[in-house]
Design an enzyme around this catalytic site. Structure first.
Site, PDB file in Angstrom:
ATOM      1  N   ARG A  51       0.845  -1.196   0.000  1.00 14.81           N
ATOM      2  CA  ARG A  51       0.000   0.000   0.000  1.00 14.81           C
ATOM      3  C   ARG A  51       0.883   1.248   0.000  1.00 14.81           C
ATOM      4  O   ARG A  51       0.615   2.228  -0.678  1.00 14.81           O
ATOM      5  CB  ARG A  51      -0.959   0.016   1.213  1.00 14.81           C
ATOM      6  CG  ARG A  51      -1.681   1.355   1.329  1.00 14.81           C
ATOM      7  CD  ARG A  51      -2.897   1.397   2.253  1.00 14.81           C
ATOM      8  NE  ARG A  51      -2.895   0.451   3.338  1.00 14.81           N
ATOM      9  CZ  ARG A  51      -2.163   0.573   4.455  1.00 14.81           C
ATOM     10  NH1 ARG A  51      -1.366   1.616   4.640  1.00 14.81           N
ATOM     11  NH2 ARG A  51      -2.231  -0.351   5.382  1.00 14.81           N
ATOM     12  N   TYR A 103     -15.955  17.489 -15.173  1.00 16.65           N
ATOM     13  CA  TYR A 103     -16.299  16.070 -15.203  1.00 16.65           C
ATOM     14  C   TYR A 103     -17.360  15.764 -14.128  1.00 16.65           C
ATOM     15  O   TYR A 103     -17.210  16.175 -12.975  1.00 16.65           O
ATOM     16  CB  TYR A 103     -15.031  15.248 -14.959  1.00 16.65           C
ATOM     17  CG  TYR A 103     -15.288  13.769 -14.895  1.00 16.65           C
ATOM     18  CD1 TYR A 103     -15.648  13.060 -16.041  1.00 16.65           C
ATOM     19  CD2 TYR A 103     -15.193  13.070 -13.695  1.00 16.65           C
ATOM     20  CE1 TYR A 103     -15.897  11.699 -15.986  1.00 16.65           C
ATOM     21  CE2 TYR A 103     -15.438  11.709 -13.640  1.00 16.65           C
ATOM     22  CZ  TYR A 103     -15.788  11.034 -14.791  1.00 16.65           C
ATOM     23  OH  TYR A 103     -16.045   9.695 -14.731  1.00 16.65           O
ATOM     24  N   ASP A 175      -6.781  19.547 -13.697  1.00 14.93           N
ATOM     25  CA  ASP A 175      -7.108  18.229 -14.240  1.00 14.93           C
ATOM     26  C   ASP A 175      -6.673  18.239 -15.708  1.00 14.93           C
ATOM     27  O   ASP A 175      -7.287  18.888 -16.545  1.00 14.93           O
ATOM     28  CB  ASP A 175      -8.623  17.988 -14.104  1.00 14.93           C
ATOM     29  CG  ASP A 175      -9.067  16.617 -14.612  1.00 14.93           C
ATOM     30  OD1 ASP A 175      -8.342  16.019 -15.429  1.00 14.93           O
ATOM     31  OD2 ASP A 175     -10.154  16.153 -14.205  1.00 14.93           O
ATOM     32  N   LYS A 200      -7.656   7.312 -19.109  1.00 15.16           N
ATOM     33  CA  LYS A 200      -7.941   7.867 -20.427  1.00 15.16           C
ATOM     34  C   LYS A 200      -6.689   7.821 -21.309  1.00 15.16           C
ATOM     35  O   LYS A 200      -6.224   6.751 -21.637  1.00 15.16           O
ATOM     36  CB  LYS A 200      -8.522   9.272 -20.269  1.00 15.16           C
ATOM     37  CG  LYS A 200      -9.577   9.398 -19.144  1.00 15.16           C
ATOM     38  CD  LYS A 200     -10.838   8.616 -19.404  1.00 15.16           C
ATOM     39  CE  LYS A 200     -11.771   8.510 -18.202  1.00 15.16           C
ATOM     40  NZ  LYS A 200     -12.107   9.747 -17.528  1.00 15.16           N
TER      41      LYS A 200
HETATM   42  C1  LIG Z   1     -12.654  10.172 -16.274  1.00 13.38           C
HETATM   43  C2  LIG Z   1     -12.311  11.489 -15.712  1.00 13.38           C
HETATM   44  C3  LIG Z   1     -12.108  11.670 -14.342  1.00 13.38           C
HETATM   45  C4  LIG Z   1     -12.291  10.558 -13.329  1.00 13.38           C
HETATM   46  O1  LIG Z   1     -11.341   9.548 -13.499  1.00 13.38           O
HETATM   47  P1  LIG Z   1     -11.622   7.986 -13.171  1.00 13.38           P
HETATM   48  O2  LIG Z   1     -10.342   7.340 -13.573  1.00 13.38           O
HETATM   49  O3  LIG Z   1     -12.807   7.573 -13.974  1.00 13.38           O
HETATM   50  O4  LIG Z   1     -11.897   7.904 -11.711  1.00 13.38           O
HETATM   51  C5  LIG Z   1     -11.735  12.934 -13.901  1.00 13.38           C
HETATM   52  N1  LIG Z   1     -11.588  13.968 -14.772  1.00 13.38           N
HETATM   53  C6  LIG Z   1     -11.782  13.827 -16.082  1.00 13.38           C
HETATM   54  C7  LIG Z   1     -11.608  14.998 -16.971  1.00 13.38           C
HETATM   55  C8  LIG Z   1     -12.156  12.597 -16.609  1.00 13.38           C
HETATM   56  O5  LIG Z   1     -12.387  12.468 -17.914  1.00 13.38           O
END
Ligand SMILES: *Cc1c(COP(=O)(O)O)cnc(C)c1O
Length: 384
Positions: A51, A103, A175, A200
């Site tokens: 962890r 998001y 982000d 992504k």
């Molecule tokens: C998918 C996404 C998230 C969340 O990420 P997860 O891996 O699904 O928890 C946050 N911000 C953006 C812009 C995203 O596309």
């Protein structure tokens, strides 16, 4: 070559990496272990419990730090777990200013989880950075920015927001999921924290869920490492290996995502049955000039509304696509189409959604790296 001297396209492959000490394996082994033998209590080789640390995860975290021009990388079990760690830097009574076109899961985490713990969130459009000042007070501890925004493709001027943050001694987190460091490096523009849903583009193959944070400051990194271990939302070694492998082709994938994204945005813009197309590469995009300055290209995400602005028509189009798959998520090699109002953004109340343009007829495309002619033919037959 010193790591700092490496160009981006070299860093994706070599940044923060060293060959395996045991056998010289070129890729770090998948250390599928929870614990590590000690010779005497505390006598270990740098790893005690997975962890806290794991060698495969550490190799990935070093890669995250390198590609974002940061010093410290942290990997989490999902993008939301990474955001969760950032908000846990705060205390009840603290306030956050966030972009309003964001998001859906981030919005849900902020309003449905952390507001319950006494943290206050203000949502605002940040196209005009000075408007942020209206929400700043002595409790403001964090500014949260998503750019390009999801799914409206608005562009926020990171440098301008960073100067507001610096002036008031507020942390700035960006982000960077949509742009990736191939297009935009927020730490270079003055941000303190970069966050990714590595699910992504960084993973890039729609086969893993993961989150990332990158920072430059040692004290901030230590606080986040503490939270990563204390709350425990870590990713496993197999997933770490997959994302590390994904990052090695990030630059070549992104180049093609951008080429295909541009071709599709232009095709849709000229289509007689399409009403509006949202893509920051258009000269008439409201913040095109900022996108040009802070991004190296415009990415593979394109949103559009068909003529008539009709819910049923949007559903008909997404159901008729064949090469594009109707699915949540984005950033993989395969093209995906989504209907934000009923999918990714369903957790945002309709009134809030529509204020930012996420109408019921909006379609969001994550343009993949297939042959562009097949993608355009698919859209042509689906739109009709
Ligand atoms: C998918 C996404 C998230 C969340 O990420 P997860 O891996 O699904 O928890 C946050 N911000 C953006 C812009 C995203 O596309």
């Amino acid at each position: 070559m010193s790591p700092e001297a490496m160009k981006f396209n070299t860093r994706t492959i070599h940044g923060g990496q060293e060959h395996d000490k045991a056998y010289g394996a070129v890729m770090p082994p998948i250390y599928q272990t929870s614990t590590y033998a000690q010779t005497t209590p505390g006598g270990h080789k740098g790893f005690e419990y997975s962890r806290t640390h794991n060698p495969t995860r550490k190799a990935l975290e070093n890669a995250f730090a390198s590609i974002e021009n940061g010093k410290f990388g942290l990997a989490f079990g999902s993008g939301l777990a990474a955001i969760d760690a950032v908000i846990k830097l705060l205390r009840p009574g603290d306030e956050v200013i966030s972009t309003n076109d964001l998001y859906g899961g981030s919005y849900r985490l902020f309003t449905k989880v952390f507001e319950g713990f006494g943290i206050k969130f203000h949502f605002t459009g940040m196209e005009n950075a000075s408007a942020i000042e209206d929400y700043v007070n002595e409790h403001t501890k964090l500014i949260w920015v998503e750019t390009p925004t999801n799914p409206m493709m608005n562009i926020i001027d990171i440098e301008a927001v960073a100067s507001v943050a610096r002036k008031h001694n507020i942390l700035l987190a960006v982000d960077n999921t949509f742009a990736t460091p191939y297009l935009q490096r927020p730490l270079d523009l003055g941000a303190d924290i970069v966050m990714h849903s590595a699910t992504k583009y960084l993973g890039g193959h729609s086969d893993v869920v993961m989150g990332a944070l990158v920072v430059k400051d040692k004290e901030l990194a230590d606080q986040l490492y503490f939270l990563q271990n204390a709350s425990g939302a870590v990713c496993g070694p197999m997933d770490s290996f997959l994302v590390l492998r994904g990052i090695k082709t990030l630059h070549v994938r992104m180049q093609r995502h951008c080429e295909n994204g541009k071709a599709i945005a232009e095709y849709l813009k000229d289509h007689p049955k399409v009403e509006s197309v949202y893509w920051p590469g258009f000269e008439d995009h409201p913040n095109h000039e900022i996108a040009e300055r802070q991004m190296d290209d415009f990415g593979g995400m394109v949103s559009f509304v068909a003529k008539g602005n009709d819910y049923a028509e949007a559903i008909r189009i997404v159901e008729n696509l064949n090469v594009f798959t109707l699915a949540e998520s984005l950033g993989g090699v395969e093209s995906l189409a989504g209907h934000p109002a009923s999918m990714t953004h369903a957790s945002i109340p309709r009134g809030e959604r529509e204020k930012t343009g996420v109408v019921d007829s909006l379609i969001r495309l994550s343009v993949g790296i297939e042959d562009i002619n097949d993608l355009i033919a698919d859209l042509a037959q689906a739109i009709g």
